[in-house]
Design a protein around this motif. Structure first.
Motif, PDB file in Angstrom:
ATOM      1  N   ASP A  71       0.829  -1.211   0.000  1.00 20.49           N
ATOM      2  CA  ASP A  71       0.000   0.000   0.000  1.00 20.49           C
ATOM      3  C   ASP A  71       0.860   1.257   0.000  1.00 20.49           C
ATOM      4  O   ASP A  71       0.510   2.265  -0.631  1.00 20.49           O
ATOM      5  N   ALA A  72       1.983   1.210   0.721  1.00 18.97           N
ATOM      6  CA  ALA A  72       2.855   2.384   0.778  1.00 18.97           C
ATOM      7  C   ALA A  72       3.451   2.696  -0.591  1.00 18.97           C
ATOM      8  O   ALA A  72       3.458   3.857  -1.032  1.00 18.97           O
ATOM      9  N   PHE A  73       3.941   1.681  -1.282  1.00 16.61           N
ATOM     10  CA  PHE A  73       4.511   1.880  -2.610  1.00 16.61           C
ATOM     11  C   PHE A  73       3.442   2.300  -3.625  1.00 16.61           C
ATOM     12  O   PHE A  73       3.718   3.085  -4.539  1.00 16.61           O
ATOM     13  N   ASP A  74       2.223   1.762  -3.465  1.00 17.36           N
ATOM     14  CA  ASP A  74       1.161   2.000  -4.453  1.00 17.36           C
ATOM     15  C   ASP A  74       0.263   3.180  -4.110  1.00 17.36           C
ATOM     16  O   ASP A  74      -0.755   3.391  -4.777  1.00 17.36           O
ATOM     17  N   ALA A  75       0.598   3.946  -3.087  1.00 19.28           N
ATOM     18  CA  ALA A  75      -0.292   5.008  -2.604  1.00 19.28           C
ATOM     19  C   ALA A  75      -0.682   5.981  -3.711  1.00 19.28           C
ATOM     20  O   ALA A  75      -1.868   6.313  -3.891  1.00 19.28           O
ATOM     21  N   LYS A  76       0.286   6.457  -4.468  1.00 22.15           N
ATOM     22  CA  LYS A  76       0.004   7.415  -5.541  1.00 22.15           C
ATOM     23  C   LYS A  76      -0.853   6.789  -6.626  1.00 22.15           C
ATOM     24  O   LYS A  76      -1.821   7.395  -7.104  1.00 22.15           O
ATOM     25  N   GLN A  82      -8.387   5.665  -8.022  1.00 25.13           N
ATOM     26  CA  GLN A  82      -9.526   5.647  -7.094  1.00 25.13           C
ATOM     27  C   GLN A  82      -9.776   4.255  -6.513  1.00 25.13           C
ATOM     28  O   GLN A  82     -10.900   3.756  -6.485  1.00 25.13           O
ATOM     29  N   GLN A  83      -8.700   3.653  -6.062  1.00 25.95           N
ATOM     30  CA  GLN A  83      -8.820   2.329  -5.450  1.00 25.95           C
ATOM     31  C   GLN A  83      -9.257   2.468  -3.990  1.00 25.95           C
ATOM     32  O   GLN A  83      -8.827   3.384  -3.285  1.00 25.95           O
ATOM     33  N   PRO A  84     -10.100   1.556  -3.505  1.00 24.08           N
ATOM     34  CA  PRO A  84     -10.609   1.642  -2.130  1.00 24.08           C
ATOM     35  C   PRO A  84      -9.600   1.117  -1.110  1.00 24.08           C
ATOM     36  O   PRO A  84      -9.845   0.139  -0.402  1.00 24.08           O
ATOM     37  N   ARG A  85      -8.439   1.773  -1.029  1.00 19.64           N
ATOM     38  CA  ARG A  85      -7.403   1.393  -0.085  1.00 19.64           C
ATOM     39  C   ARG A  85      -7.269   2.487   0.978  1.00 19.64           C
ATOM     40  O   ARG A  85      -7.585   3.649   0.731  1.00 19.64           O
ATOM     41  N   PRO A  86      -6.833   2.143   2.180  1.00 24.07           N
ATOM     42  CA  PRO A  86      -6.838   3.089   3.307  1.00 24.07           C
ATOM     43  C   PRO A  86      -6.088   4.398   3.053  1.00 24.07           C
ATOM     44  O   PRO A  86      -6.590   5.477   3.439  1.00 24.07           O
ATOM     45  N   ILE A  87      -4.912   4.361   2.439  1.00 26.56           N
ATOM     46  CA  ILE A  87      -4.179   5.616   2.205  1.00 26.56           C
ATOM     47  C   ILE A  87      -4.930   6.483   1.209  1.00 26.56           C
ATOM     48  O   ILE A  87      -5.095   7.692   1.422  1.00 26.56           O
ATOM     49  N   ALA A  88      -5.393   5.872   0.129  1.00 22.45           N
ATOM     50  CA  ALA A  88      -6.112   6.621  -0.906  1.00 22.45           C
ATOM     51  C   ALA A  88      -7.390   7.255  -0.365  1.00 22.45           C
ATOM     52  O   ALA A  88      -7.799   8.328  -0.813  1.00 22.45           O
ATOM     53  N   GLN A  89      -8.004   6.612   0.622  1.00 17.42           N
ATOM     54  CA  GLN A  89      -9.245   7.124   1.193  1.00 17.42           C
ATOM     55  C   GLN A  89      -9.008   8.036   2.397  1.00 17.42           C
ATOM     56  O   GLN A  89      -9.965   8.477   3.029  1.00 17.42           O
ATOM     57  N   GLY A  90      -7.742   8.311   2.702  1.00 16.64           N
ATOM     58  CA  GLY A  90      -7.431   9.230   3.787  1.00 16.64           C
ATOM     59  C   GLY A  90      -7.609   8.670   5.181  1.00 16.64           C
ATOM     60  O   GLY A  90      -7.667   9.421   6.158  1.00 16.64           O
ATOM     61  N   GLN A  91      -7.667   7.348   5.319  1.00 22.77           N
ATOM     62  CA  GLN A  91      -7.853   6.738   6.632  1.00 22.77           C
ATOM     63  C   GLN A  91      -6.563   6.710   7.444  1.00 22.77           C
ATOM     64  O   GLN A  91      -6.592   6.581   8.679  1.00 22.77           O
ATOM     65  N   VAL A  92      -5.416   6.807   6.771  1.00 22.44           N
ATOM     66  CA  VAL A  92      -4.127   6.750   7.442  1.00 22.44           C
ATOM     67  C   VAL A  92      -3.112   7.430   6.541  1.00 22.44           C
ATOM     68  O   VAL A  92      -3.263   7.460   5.315  1.00 22.44           O
ATOM     69  N   SER A  93      -2.059   7.985   7.130  1.00 24.32           N
ATOM     70  CA  SER A  93      -1.026   8.636   6.323  1.00 24.32           C
ATOM     71  C   SER A  93      -0.041   7.600   5.797  1.00 24.32           C
ATOM     72  O   SER A  93       0.210   6.572   6.437  1.00 24.32           O
ATOM     73  N   ALA A  94       0.535   7.870   4.642  1.00 20.50           N
ATOM     74  CA  ALA A  94       1.512   6.961   4.048  1.00 20.50           C
ATOM     75  C   ALA A  94       2.717   6.774   4.967  1.00 20.50           C
ATOM     76  O   ALA A  94       3.309   5.685   5.014  1.00 20.50           O
ATOM     77  N   PHE A  95       3.088   7.832   5.699  1.00 19.13           N
ATOM     78  CA  PHE A  95       4.254   7.755   6.583  1.00 19.13           C
ATOM     79  C   PHE A  95       4.117   6.621   7.584  1.00 19.13           C
ATOM     80  O   PHE A  95       5.047   5.821   7.775  1.00 19.13           O
ATOM     81  N   TRP A  96       2.953   6.545   8.251  1.00 23.06           N
ATOM     82  CA  TRP A  96       2.781   5.522   9.267  1.00 23.06           C
ATOM     83  C   TRP A  96       2.663   4.137   8.656  1.00 23.06           C
ATOM     84  O   TRP A  96       3.032   3.147   9.292  1.00 23.06           O
ATOM     85  N   VAL A  97       2.188   4.046   7.429  1.00 20.60           N
ATOM     86  CA  VAL A  97       2.146   2.744   6.751  1.00 20.60           C
ATOM     87  C   VAL A  97       3.578   2.279   6.459  1.00 20.60           C
ATOM     88  O   VAL A  97       3.915   1.104   6.639  1.00 20.60           O
ATOM     89  N   TRP A  98       4.444   3.217   6.025  1.00 18.50           N
ATOM     90  CA  TRP A  98       5.854   2.888   5.830  1.00 18.50           C
ATOM     91  C   TRP A  98       6.488   2.416   7.134  1.00 18.50           C
ATOM     92  O   TRP A  98       7.225   1.416   7.159  1.00 18.50           O
ATOM     93  N   VAL A  99       6.231   3.135   8.217  1.00 19.20           N
ATOM     94  CA  VAL A  99       6.830   2.798   9.512  1.00 19.20           C
ATOM     95  C   VAL A  99       6.403   1.398   9.953  1.00 19.20           C
ATOM     96  O   VAL A  99       7.240   0.564  10.340  1.00 19.20           O
TER      97      VAL A  99
END
Length: 317
Positions: A71-76, A82-99
Motif C-alpha cells: 500500500d505504501a509503494f502504491d499510494a500514488k 480511485q482504489q478503495p485502499r486506506p491511504i487513498a481514502q485518507g484513513q491513514v497517512s503513508a508515513f505511518w504505513v511505511w513505519v
C-alpha cells in the motif's frame, strides 16, 4: 490507525494461508526424512513448540510487513485510480504505513536470522544423510530471511512497472516454504518440489490479478500455472490414491470458479482472484496429500473452508 484499517492494510484475511504454508512445509520436510530420524535441533517438546511459534510469528510479520509496504509503494497509483485502499481514502497517512511495514518486515527478518543462528549453536553435529544441505551454517538463516525480505521489497517496488512481477511474488511464497523447513526440519527433495509447485501457483494467481482493477484477465494463458503444480506434486504422490482424489477436488474447484467468475455474462475478475487466494490452504492440503499425510491435509481443508468468510470481513486484494 484503527484496527479495521490495520487489518485491511495487512490483508489479514489471507494470513491463515501463511500459517498453512508453514504447517505444510514443515510436515513435508519432516516426512522426507528417513524413518526414525528427527531434526537435530528439536531435542524436546519445548524446543519444538518454540521453533514452531517462532516460524509462525516471524513469517506472519514478514507477510504483514509486505502487505503494508504494498500500500505504501502504491499510494500514488491507488489515488490516481480511485482504489478503495486506506491511504487513498485518507484513513491513514503513508508515513505511518511505511513505519509499520518496514518495522514488521525487519522484525520478522531478525527473528528468523537470530533464532536460526541460536538453533545452529545448540544442535548436535549429526545431520540426516538424505537432506539436500549436508551442513547448515548459522548465516544461512540470516541469508534466507534477507533474500525473502529483498523479494518482498522488490515486488512491491516493481510490480506496477514490470511485466513479470508475478515471478517475484511466487518467489516470496517459495521463500516461506523454504524458511519454514529450515527452521523446523531440513530441506529435502520433497520440500523443494513442493516449494516450486507453490511458486508456480502463486505466479498464476498474481498474473491473473495484474489487471484486476480493470476487471479483465490479461494473461489468460497464465491460468495454466494454477494446474501445473498437480503434475509436479505427482512426482511424490503418484502412488497414493488419496493424492489423486484430492487433486481431482482441487482441479474441480479451480474449474468451477473459472466458469463462475470468468465465463459468466458479467465476469468478475476480483472474485476469481479472491477464490484463488482462499484456495492457498487447499493447495497446502494438496502438498500434504502428495506425501499421504491425510489428517494434516484435512486440517488445511478446514482452514480453507473459513477463508471466504474472512474475505467477506477483510478484503483479500
Amino acid at each position: 490507525m484503527g484496527l479495521n484499517t490495520w487489518l485491511t492494510l495487512g490483508r489479514a484475511s489471507n494470513l491463515p494461508s501463511i500459517w498453512t504454508n508453514v504447517f505444510a512445509a514443515a510436515l513435508v520436510a519432516q516426512a522426507g526424512l528417513r524413518q526414525g530420524e528427527h531434526p537435530s535441533h528439536l531435542t524436546s517438546l519445548a524446543d519444538a513448540t518454540l521453533t514452531w511459534l517462532n516460524a509462525l510469528v516471524a513469517l506472519s510479520l514478514m507477510y504483514l510487513g509486505g502487505m503494508f509496504l504494498n500500500d505504501a509503494f502504491d499510494a500514488k497509483w491507488d489515488k490516481q485510480h480511485q482504489q478503495p485502499r486506506p491511504i487513498a481514502q485518507g484513513q491513514v497517512s503513508a508515513f505511518w504505513v511505511w513505519v509499520h511495514g518496514l518495522s514488521m518486515l525487519m522484525l520478522g527478518t531478525y527473528l528468523i536470522g537470530a533464532f536460526y543462528a541460536a538453533q545452529f549453536h545448540q544442535a548436535s553435529s549429526s545431520l540426516t544423510s538424505d537432506a539436500l544441505v549436508p551442513s547448515l551454517l548459522p548465516l544461512v538463516g540470516w541469508g534466507g530471511a534477507g533474500l525473502l525480505a529483498t523479494c518482498i521489497v522488490l515486488y512491491n517496488a516493481l510490480h506496477k512497472r514490470i511485466q513479470h512481477g508475478a515471478v517475484l511474488m511466487g518467489l516470496c511464497r517459495l521463500g516461506v516454504y523454504l524458511l519454514a523447513a529450515l527452521l523446523i526440519a531440513q530441506l529435502t527433495s520433497a520440500l523443494i518440489a513442493a516449494s516450486i509447485a507453490l511458486c508456480l501457483y502463486i505466479c498464476g494467481v498474481t498474473y491473473a490479478a495484474k489487471y484486476e482493477h480493470q476487471n479483465r484477465l490479461q494473461h489468460t494463458q497464465a491460468t495454466a500455472l494454477l494446474f501445473l503444480p498437480i503434475c509436479i506434486l505427482s512426482i511424490h504422490g503418484y502412488s497414493y490414491s488419496y493424492f489423486w482424489l484430492y487433486a481431482a477436488g482441487f482441479g474441480a474447484y479451480l474449474l468451477i470458479n473459472m466458469k463462475r467468475h470468468l465465463k459468466s455474462e458479467h465476469p468478475i475478475v476480483g472474485a476469481f482472484i479472491g477464490s484463488l487466494l482462499a484456495a492457498i490452504p487447499l493447495f497446502d492440503g494438496l502438498v500434504l496429500a502428495s506425501m499421504n499425510l491425510i489428517f494434516p491435509s484435512l486440517i488445511c481443508l478446514l482452514v480453507f473452508s473459513v477463508m471466504p468468510k474472512l474475505q467477506r470481513w477483510i478484503r483479500a486484494t
